[in-house]
Structure formats: C-alpha cells, structure tokens
Design a protein around this motif. Structure first.
Motif, PDB file in Angstrom:
ATOM      1  N   GLN A 218       0.846  -1.190   0.000  1.00 12.08           N
ATOM      2  CA  GLN A 218       0.000   0.000   0.000  1.00 12.08           C
ATOM      3  C   GLN A 218       0.887   1.248   0.000  1.00 12.08           C
ATOM      4  N   ASP A 219       0.787   2.033  -1.035  1.00  9.74           N
ATOM      5  CA  ASP A 219       1.693   3.173  -1.221  1.00  9.74           C
ATOM      6  C   ASP A 219       1.691   4.145  -0.049  1.00  9.74           C
ATOM      7  N   LEU A 225       6.099   4.777   6.232  1.00  7.63           N
ATOM      8  CA  LEU A 225       7.222   4.055   6.835  1.00  7.63           C
ATOM      9  C   LEU A 225       8.548   4.718   6.487  1.00  7.63           C
ATOM     10  N   ILE A 226       8.719   4.995   5.201  1.00  8.09           N
ATOM     11  CA  ILE A 226       9.982   5.559   4.722  1.00  8.09           C
ATOM     12  C   ILE A 226      10.207   6.961   5.269  1.00  8.09           C
ATOM     13  N   ALA A 235      15.961  -1.636   6.137  1.00 10.07           N
ATOM     14  CA  ALA A 235      14.709  -2.396   6.172  1.00 10.07           C
ATOM     15  C   ALA A 235      14.112  -2.565   4.784  1.00 10.07           C
ATOM     16  N   PHE A 236      14.409  -1.624   3.882  1.00 12.39           N
ATOM     17  CA  PHE A 236      13.778  -1.645   2.563  1.00 12.39           C
ATOM     18  C   PHE A 236      14.662  -2.287   1.506  1.00 12.39           C
ATOM     19  N   GLU A 241      14.815  -8.658   4.962  1.00  7.98           N
ATOM     20  CA  GLU A 241      15.423  -7.688   5.863  1.00  7.98           C
ATOM     21  C   GLU A 241      14.370  -6.781   6.491  1.00  7.98           C
ATOM     22  N   PHE A 242      13.305  -6.525   5.752  1.00  5.39           N
ATOM     23  CA  PHE A 242      12.216  -5.690   6.261  1.00  5.39           C
ATOM     24  C   PHE A 242      11.640  -6.274   7.545  1.00  5.39           C
ATOM     25  N   LEU A 243      11.365  -7.570   7.518  1.00 10.94           N
ATOM     26  CA  LEU A 243      10.798  -8.217   8.696  1.00 10.94           C
ATOM     27  C   LEU A 243      11.782  -8.199   9.859  1.00 10.94           C
TER      28      LEU A 243
END
Length: 279
Positions: A218-219, A225-226, A235-236, A241-243
């Motif tokens: 979802q944009d 988040l960013i 994380a991105f 790696e995000f999790l």
C-alpha cells in the motif's frame, strides 16, 4: 495335513488394535482441524507451553536473565519457569564454537540462547531445527561466503549462525535505538525455520508475514514508513530484511512502534504470538 484355524481371540485383538489406531488418527486429525479453526479466528495456537518436567536454571543464571533481558522480567513467575526450561533445552540442542581464540562461556550461551527463546516464546516449536551450530568471533570477521567483513550472518546450508561478539553485545547495551544484531539474525533463522512447515506456529507466522507484505504494497503506508525514518533504510533492502528490522523495533521500542504503525505492530504481534506485559 490339517490346517490350523486362526484363533478368534487373535482376530479380536487385531480388530481392537485397528479400531484404536483408527480412533487415534481421527482424534489427531480432529484436534488439528479444531486448532487451525481456532488459530484462524484468534491468531494463536490452542496451547503454547506443555512440559512433563520443568528444568530450572541456577539462581546465578536467573539473576543474569533479570539483569540482561527486560522481556524476562515482564513475564509472570510461571512464564519465567517456562522460559528457563526452554533456555536450558535450547542450549543443550545446539553446538557453540569460538573462533580466533574466542572462549565460549556459560554467559555467552545464556545470552545467545535467551535471545532465541525470547523471540520464539510465543511459538510451540522453539528449537529452530534448521539451526545446529552457533559460531562466535571476538570481532568482525571475514565471510568466506560473501567475501566481505561481517558482523553476523545465518548460513542455512551449513545450518550455522555466526556472530561478532563485540557487535552482539552492542545490540543489548544500546537500548531503544532499534538496532540489535542478535535479534536481526535470529529472525532470519526463524524465517527459514518456518518456511513450508505445517506446525501451527509456522502457519500463523507465514500467514501473518504474507499479510505484512500486502500492507507494505500500500503506497500510503509504505511512504509513511519511509518518511518516518523510524525504521532504518536497510529495512527496505528486501522483504526478508524488512521483517528482521521491524522485529528489532518491536522488541526494543514496542510502545512507540504500536503508536506510530499499529497495522504493522499487530501483524508482528500475531507472528510471534506475543501476549505479554509491554506488548
């Protein structure tokens, strides 16, 4: 030659064994179905802890846990006894090896084992069978796999988890910066360990992880988040790696995480089955 007749008693015993086996199979299947239905609605197993006889840490080692793991202090006395049992069992099932003259002490085993138990405490299957060996270097080391200097990594083919002890300790000494090497690398182990497994904890973990990835698509949420800079850029890199980065934040600053990103917080809580004080 006269053929011997089969004893009626023998036939009855065989039939009884078949009936008992059939009933047992039906019972197991029924319990499994009930549990899957239960987990679908409540997002957790029917039960998590069941032990015939609990193993207990020495008073000295219990003191160590209370000093080093905030998570442990938040548990009830009964939950702490479960934690101790799991920690002793986990350490007994893994091999610990030091490199570059690093000495494996009881404290090292407790620190590492307690990290694994903390992350899997809400799961029924906690031994992480995809992990067999834990290798410790005193500092950063040269990875023969990636040909670069490393602080930590998990090699699923060798079933080996590797740490720089210096960086392992930094993760626990610096609280609330949402960077913890041990938590990060153990999450990679858990991700591999739950992949394609059918036990209930693995199913719950995988289902919640898929929902987490859908949220990330979802944009508006992704941009939030960013832009927040609450999670570091690493994380991105990819979804794996995000999790791992999200769980670092979930463990170190759960209230801030919950307040700012309740959708993601809820999914991590479901994945780990965390229903404890502070979470």
């Amino acid at each position: 030659m006269v053929e011997e007749e089969t004893s009626p008693i023998f036939i009855m015993i065989c039939l009884a064994i078949l009936i008992i086996a059939l009933v047992a199979i039906i019972l197991v299947k029924s319990i499994s179905l009930i549990e899957h239905l239960y987990s679908y609605f409540y997002k957790k197993p029917l039960y998590t802890h069941f032990y015939v006889r609990l193993k207990k840490l020495s008073p000295q080692h219990q003191k160590f846990l209370k000093q080093k793991f905030v998570f442990y202090t938040r548990l009830s006395p009964k939950q702490q006894s479960f934690f101790q049992h799991r920690l002793i069992t986990f350490i007994a099932h893994k091999s610990f090896e030091g490199r570059d003259d690093f000495e494996i002490t009881e404290e090292v085993k407790l620190y590492i084992g307690a990290t694994a138990v903390m992350l899997t405490f809400g799961m029924r299957n906690f031994l992480l069978n995809r992990l067999q060996k834990i290798i410790i270097y005193p500092d950063v080391y040269f990875s023969t796999i990636n040909k670069v200097q490393h602080k930590g990594e998990f090699n699923p083919h060798l079933r080996a988890l590797v740490f720089s002890w210096k960086d392992f300790l930094v993760g626990f000494d610096t609280h609330k910066d949402n960077v913890n090497l041990a938590i990060h690398e153990f999450m990679h182990v858990i991700q591999i360990n739950t992949h394609n497994h059918k036990n209930i904890s693995a199913v719950i973990f995988s289902d919640a992880n898929k929902e987490l990835e859908n949220l990330l698509k979802q944009d508006d949420l992704r941009n939030k988040l960013i832009n927040s800079r609450y999670f570091r850029e690493y994380a991105f890199t990819n979804r794996v790696e995000f999790l791992a980065v999200l769980v670092e934040s979930f463990i170190e600053s759960p209230q801030v995480f919950k307040q700012n990103f309740p959708e993601f917080y809820k999914k991590i809580k479901e994945m780990l089955n965390y229903h404890f004080a502070g979470y």
